[in-house]
Design an enzyme around this catalytic site. Sequence first.
Site: not given
Ligand code: ATP
Ligand code: MN
Length: 527
Positions: A196, A54, A237-238, A252, A316, A215, A233
Amino acid sequence: MNLTELEEIGLKNVGKIYHNLSYKELIKHELENGECKLTKKGATAVDTGVFTGRSPKDKYFVDRDPSNRYIAWGDVNQKVSAEIFDELLEISREQLSGKDLYVTDVFCGASAASKRSVRFITEIAWQSHFVKNMFIRPEPSELEKFSADFTVLNACKAVNDKWKEHGLHSEVFVLFDIERSMCIIGGTWYGGELKKGIFSMMNYWLPLEGKLSMHCSANVGEKGDTALFFGLSGTGKTTLSTDPHRALIGDDEHGWDDYGVFNFEGGCYAKVINLDGKSEPEIYNAIREDALLENVVMYGEGEVDYEDSTKTENTRVSYPIEHIDNHKEDLMAGHPENIIFLTADAFGVLPPVSKLTKEQAMYYFLSGYTAKVAGTERGITEPTATFSACFGEAFLPLHPTEYAKLLGKKIDEHNVNVYLVNTGWTGGKYGVGHRMSIKDTRDCINAILDGSIQNSEFDITKTFRLHVPKTLGDINPEILNPRNAWVDKDDFDKTRDTLAKMFIENYKKYQDGDHPDYAPFGPIVGS
Ligand code: ATP
Ligand code: MN
């Protein structure tokens, strides 16, 4: 859909209108337009162009009554005059006039009482595919009587040459006119602006109705126990809400009203850098027909190289939530029992899991901390701290304390437990220690969700004064208290105090006397 509706918003000589195309039709268009490649598993893969993320500095709200009285003006919510908006609306109209257009009608918000109808107008087929994946897809009968509450004109091929004269940030523009229920976009093709952008609008509309917008990701266990996972980010979360034993509500964006929690979206947007089918099988297997990959590198016969970050680290995939077997069909659940704040602490100071008091919860919510690891420059290993209020300040049109107030009220009303989980570094900061394994993090989260953590005895850490369990299931107790996990204890103490000072400095902006002061519940150096 008829031409008059498009003419009403100033579009002239419109060619063909591709209104609410099916996935099959959209993918056919993407292929024919040369926008995408097909992967072996049947997903489509596109490049999003110059922008692979973004452009928050190009986001503006029109300064007019009455919304300007509610908006917290500043770096996040910048002002633009109605006259400049009109000029850029004209540029957007010119760009889209005379073209074949994709028009996509969707809902944002699974709860009937809170949902908004949104119409996206774009020249690019994959952008239409993206919003179809991400938002809630109306039933045919709902499409028949669809009337848009809000319209997004995506004129991504147009740029604003007069941005300097207008006092804007660049030739890219992402402009919102709340009173006219319209957003116009130019200069960037990135789909995240569409997702977003509407999230920002939900964060404006809902709190004014007394509902909390968040969020966070959400899932629900077999006993009907809802959990929320807040985090900036990359904090998980995901990854962590996608759990075979718990039904996914969403990954999200959610709302929380008097009846419970509901997803804003109808799809997920997962990071795929280094995606590993063994540790994240549900996400890996969701990447099939109708899923839309962004900025990945392919080789051979449509194989995706998830390790390749040549185009961006922010590779993504978007997919409809139905691609996750265990999802909650109505995208809603009751009031949460547990709230987890996720942080990826690259300083390695915060414990893998700690239980927060109500006051600590308010402090950490307003702080919204995570850390980024340094770029790829050689020799630089220092992490940088990010503080983003409510774990999503970039998307909050109102003052962060408005959301914090609503959250605090709901935590009290529903007796919610709040935990802080560090998915970042352990055993040393970035460059010395390593990232917590997904398995260890999942074990911590399972202990929260099955309630077993409540049976642990807790220690209180120095300075941050966080309650950490002494033992927890099968997790190596050495990592539960971060100081124990570090070899160099002096370095730990120094790093902890450095991070504590950054928290204290950041929090000063909320100590203006207008709001309850939660600073005494944050870190105190020397305690
Ligand atoms: P966004 O808001 O950008 O969508 P998000 O909070 O959903 O971000 P995720 O997409 O879940 O974030 O990204 C977490 C990343 O970190 C993933 O690529 C995951 O494989 C990696 N990772 C490595 N170690 C861990 C851990 N201990 N717990 C969670 N994720 C981990
Ligand atoms: Mn996410």
